[in-house]
Scaffold this motif. Structure first.
Motif, PDB file in Angstrom:
ATOM      1  N   LEU A 122      -7.797  -7.437   4.619  1.00  0.00           N
ATOM      2  CA  LEU A 122      -7.877  -7.755   3.190  1.00  0.00           C
ATOM      3  C   LEU A 122      -6.578  -7.378   2.495  1.00  0.00           C
ATOM      4  CD1 LEU A 122     -11.360  -6.123   2.482  1.00  0.00           C
ATOM      5  CD2 LEU A 122     -10.883  -8.572   2.384  1.00  0.00           C
ATOM      6  N   GLY A 123      -6.353  -7.975   1.336  1.00  0.00           N
ATOM      7  CA  GLY A 123      -5.288  -7.544   0.447  1.00  0.00           C
ATOM      8  C   GLY A 123      -5.778  -6.390  -0.404  1.00  0.00           C
ATOM      9  N   LYS A 124      -4.885  -5.802  -1.180  1.00  0.00           N
ATOM     10  CA  LYS A 124      -5.271  -4.636  -1.987  1.00  0.00           C
ATOM     11  C   LYS A 124      -6.370  -4.971  -2.991  1.00  0.00           C
ATOM     12  CE  LYS A 124      -1.916  -4.636  -5.664  1.00  0.00           C
ATOM     13  NZ  LYS A 124      -2.784  -5.364  -6.563  1.00  0.00           N
ATOM     14  N   ASP A 125      -6.306  -6.151  -3.600  1.00  0.00           N
ATOM     15  CA  ASP A 125      -7.351  -6.510  -4.557  1.00  0.00           C
ATOM     16  C   ASP A 125      -8.686  -6.766  -3.860  1.00  0.00           C
ATOM     17  OD1 ASP A 125      -5.630  -6.209  -6.671  1.00  0.00           O
ATOM     18  OD2 ASP A 125      -5.371  -8.356  -7.060  1.00  0.00           O
ATOM     19  N   LEU A 145     -12.854   0.840  -6.067  1.00  0.00           N
ATOM     20  CA  LEU A 145     -11.620   1.517  -6.478  1.00  0.00           C
ATOM     21  C   LEU A 145     -10.795   0.558  -7.322  1.00  0.00           C
ATOM     22  CD1 LEU A 145     -10.559   3.145  -3.084  1.00  0.00           C
ATOM     23  CD2 LEU A 145     -11.601   4.310  -5.038  1.00  0.00           C
ATOM     24  N   GLU A 146      -9.914   1.096  -8.141  1.00  0.00           N
ATOM     25  CA  GLU A 146      -8.972   0.269  -8.884  1.00  0.00           C
ATOM     26  C   GLU A 146      -7.868  -0.189  -7.931  1.00  0.00           C
ATOM     27  OE1 GLU A 146      -9.149  -0.640 -12.097  1.00  0.00           O
ATOM     28  OE2 GLU A 146     -11.053   0.433 -12.309  1.00  0.00           O
ATOM     29  N   ARG A 173      -1.708   2.890  -3.966  1.00  0.00           N
ATOM     30  CA  ARG A 173      -1.084   4.199  -3.735  1.00  0.00           C
ATOM     31  C   ARG A 173      -1.371   4.753  -2.347  1.00  0.00           C
ATOM     32  NH1 ARG A 173      -2.466   6.498  -9.660  1.00  0.00           N
ATOM     33  NH2 ARG A 173      -0.625   5.657 -10.686  1.00  0.00           N
ATOM     34  N   ARG A 174      -2.473   4.357  -1.751  1.00  0.00           N
ATOM     35  CA  ARG A 174      -2.848   4.883  -0.431  1.00  0.00           C
ATOM     36  C   ARG A 174      -2.360   4.033   0.729  1.00  0.00           C
ATOM     37  NH1 ARG A 174      -4.023   8.159  -3.808  1.00  0.00           N
ATOM     38  NH2 ARG A 174      -2.012   8.788  -3.034  1.00  0.00           N
TER      39      ARG A 174
END
Length: 99
Positions: free
Chosen positions: A42-45, A53-54, A60-61
């Motif tokens: 997956l991508g971050k979004d 999570l936002e 950041r992780r």
């Protein structure tokens, strides 16, 4: 996995805050790893949508998890929630020691 973000000369309150943030960051990292394990790359979004999570918390992780060898880039891109392209992340298979 996570490294302190305080200096030796910082006051005790800064050390306490860093300890608290480290615990939160570790929880977020585990949530991200669990999400990628369950849902695949997956991508971050996408990670944010599955975990609650936002997107910034996820972002950041990601590099910390990559540095620690837990996740890696797939080389693919996916659409973010804003319609832009973002990098896709996957679990990095861990090498197990044979006994």
């Amino acid at each position: 996995m996570l490294h302190p973000t305080v200096r030796n000369t910082d006051p005790l309150t800064s050390w306490q805050a860093a300890g608290s943030a480290k615990d939160l960051a570790s929880r977020h990292a585990q949530i991200i790893v669990d999400c990628l394990t369950k849902h695949g790359a997956l991508g971050k979004d996408g990670i944010a949508a599955h975990t609650g999570l936002e997107s910034m918390q996820v972002a950041r992780r990601l590099h910390e998890l990559e540095r620690d060898g837990e996740i890696s880039l797939t080389g693919q891109v996916v659409k973010s929630k804003s319609g832009r392209m973002e990098r896709e992340w996957k679990i990095t298979p861990m090498q197990r020691e044979l006994i």
